[in-house]
Design a protein around this motif. Structure first.
Motif, mmCIF file in Angstrom:
data_model
loop_
_atom_site.group_PDB
_atom_site.id
_atom_site.type_symbol
_atom_site.label_atom_id
_atom_site.label_comp_id
_atom_site.label_asym_id
_atom_site.label_seq_id
_atom_site.Cartn_x
_atom_site.Cartn_y
_atom_site.Cartn_z
ATOM 1 N N ASN A 174 0.826 -1.213 0.000
ATOM 2 C CA ASN A 174 0.000 0.000 0.000
ATOM 3 C C ASN A 174 0.858 1.260 0.000
ATOM 4 N N ARG A 175 1.904 1.239 0.811
ATOM 5 C CA ARG A 175 2.766 2.423 0.865
ATOM 6 C C ARG A 175 3.489 2.634 -0.459
ATOM 7 N N ASP A 199 1.173 4.163 -2.984
ATOM 8 C CA ASP A 199 0.916 5.588 -2.758
ATOM 9 C C ASP A 199 2.117 6.460 -3.128
ATOM 10 N N GLU A 200 3.331 5.969 -2.887
ATOM 11 C CA GLU A 200 4.515 6.807 -3.047
ATOM 12 C C GLU A 200 5.198 6.641 -4.400
#
Length: 390
Positions: A105-106, A109-110
């Motif tokens: 997920n991170r 997003d990044e």
């Protein structure tokens, strides 16, 4: 007459040894070493031939050494072996799955922000090449990009073959993971029964083999736990540094460094290189140089402080011995050989003395002296004979 001649010339009556004693000893040791070398060579060839089985089994032993303390505590708490094993496996899989979900997920997003920062860095580098001390022209840069594109197109077939080979390797890796999980499960559940069944094949030598196996298992457990602790500290420090620099994907990079720490020498260069490229692409060359300095300092602290204090005490290996073992393992088995070289050597190093040592003779129990007879009281001797006279 003959006796007189032998007495006059003692050296002519007896023939000296045809081979010097030192050469005789060296020859005796040499053929034994050759036989041992041939056996080890063919054993290594068999292991390499069956690497699809031997490598997952070796990793399963390492995972069992890491997870067995949890299973042991659950058993002592009253869990049946099957339930303790299932609980341990589910906890481990849940931890890995949750960690992968959070990192995924991170990264999702990044990643777009990282791409934008890398594009900006590429434009800055291009501007520096044009206006900096090199004074390159745009035509030269365009020619370089065109040549790079042409090389990639020419190697397209090889890249396609590599992708297909990678897909085959992925299928084999999934099958190896399934085998690894099965072996780990049964080692956690029935490890003591498997070991008892194995010992029955040695007859009268079972006691020696049992002591050697237990010493080897303690060494392997200490090595695995110490290596995990060192890798966790390494990943935590690098993760904090990357987060402090506000580098995108710092959490996935920290996890990558954690797993790369289990691969000696090569792993940290690969993970550190990837992290450095991400830092350079997102924050520029100044932060990249700072990160490289931190990585070098932290690696030196790990090699000279953490490894000797945590892992070195368990193995009792000199650093030179570890370097030689890693080199031999890397030559014989590549990256996989370098990974398992140190624990295998440590296990053999600890097991051999137990195989050679006899069981210590228990000292005889000291014979306790009989308690002293109670002395008669001063008046008892006089009162006893007086009874019949009364």
């Amino acid at each position: 007459m003959i006796a007189e001649r032998e007495h006059a010339h003692p050296g002519k009556g007896r023939r000296g040894p045809s081979v010097p004693p030192t050469l005789n000893i060296v020859a005796a040791w040499s053929w034994r070493v050759i036989v041992i070398g041939v056996v080890v060579y063919f054993f290594a060839m068999i292991v390499a031939r069956l690497s699809f089985v031997t490598l997952p089994v070796a990793i399963a032993f390492l995972l069992t050494a890491l997870l067995y303390p949890i299973t042991s505590r659950l058993r002592r708490a009253g869990f049946r072996p099957i339930y303790a094993t299932w609980t341990t496996m589910l906890v481990a899989l849940a931890f890995i799955g949750g960690l992968g979900f959070l990192i995924g997920n991170r990264a999702n997003d990044e990643f777009p922000g990282l791409v934008a920062q890398i594009q900006q860095t590429a434009r800055d580098v291009q501007a520096w090449l044009l206006t900096g001390p090199l004074h390159l022209r745009e035509a030269q840069i365009a020619d370089f990009v065109e040549e790079l594109t042409r090389q990639i197109n020419e190697q397209r077939s090889q890249i396609t073959d590599t992708v297909l080979t990678g897909a085959t390797a992925l299928v084999e890796a999934l099958a190896a993971i399934v085998l690894l999980l099965f072996v780990t499960f049964f080692l956690l559940k029935d490890g003591d029964r498997i070991w008892g069944w194995f010992l029955r094949a040695f007859g009268g030598a079972a006691d020696r083999v049992d002591r050697a196996g237990r010493a080897a298992w303690r060494t392997l457990s200490h090595y695995v736990l110490g290596t995990v602790a060192v890798a966790a500290v390494h990943a935590l420090v690098i993760g904090i540094v990357l987060a402090g620099m506000r580098v995108p994907l710092w959490a996935p990079l920290a996890v990558l460094i954690f797993f790369a720490s289990f691969i000696p020498i090569v792993g940290i260069f690969f993970a550190g290189g990837v992290a450095t490229l991400v830092v350079f692409g997102s924050q520029g060359w100044v932060y990249a140089l700072i990160f490289v300095g931190v990585l070098v300092v932290e690696q030196q602290l790990e090699n000279h402080v953490l490894q000797p204090l945590i892992v070195g005490r368990a193995l009792e290996f000199h650093p030179l011995a570890i370097i030689i073992v890693l080199a031999v393992g890397g030559i014989l088995g590549g990256i996989a050989g370098a990974v398992v070289a140190v624990p295998v050597t440590a296990v053999i190093y600890r097991a051999l003395p137990e195989l050679r040592r006899d069981r210590p003779v228990e000292p005889p129990r000291p014979v306790e002296p009989d308690p002293p007879e109670p002395e008669p009281s001063p008046g008892a001797g006089d009162a006893a004979p007086a009874g019949p006279n009364r």
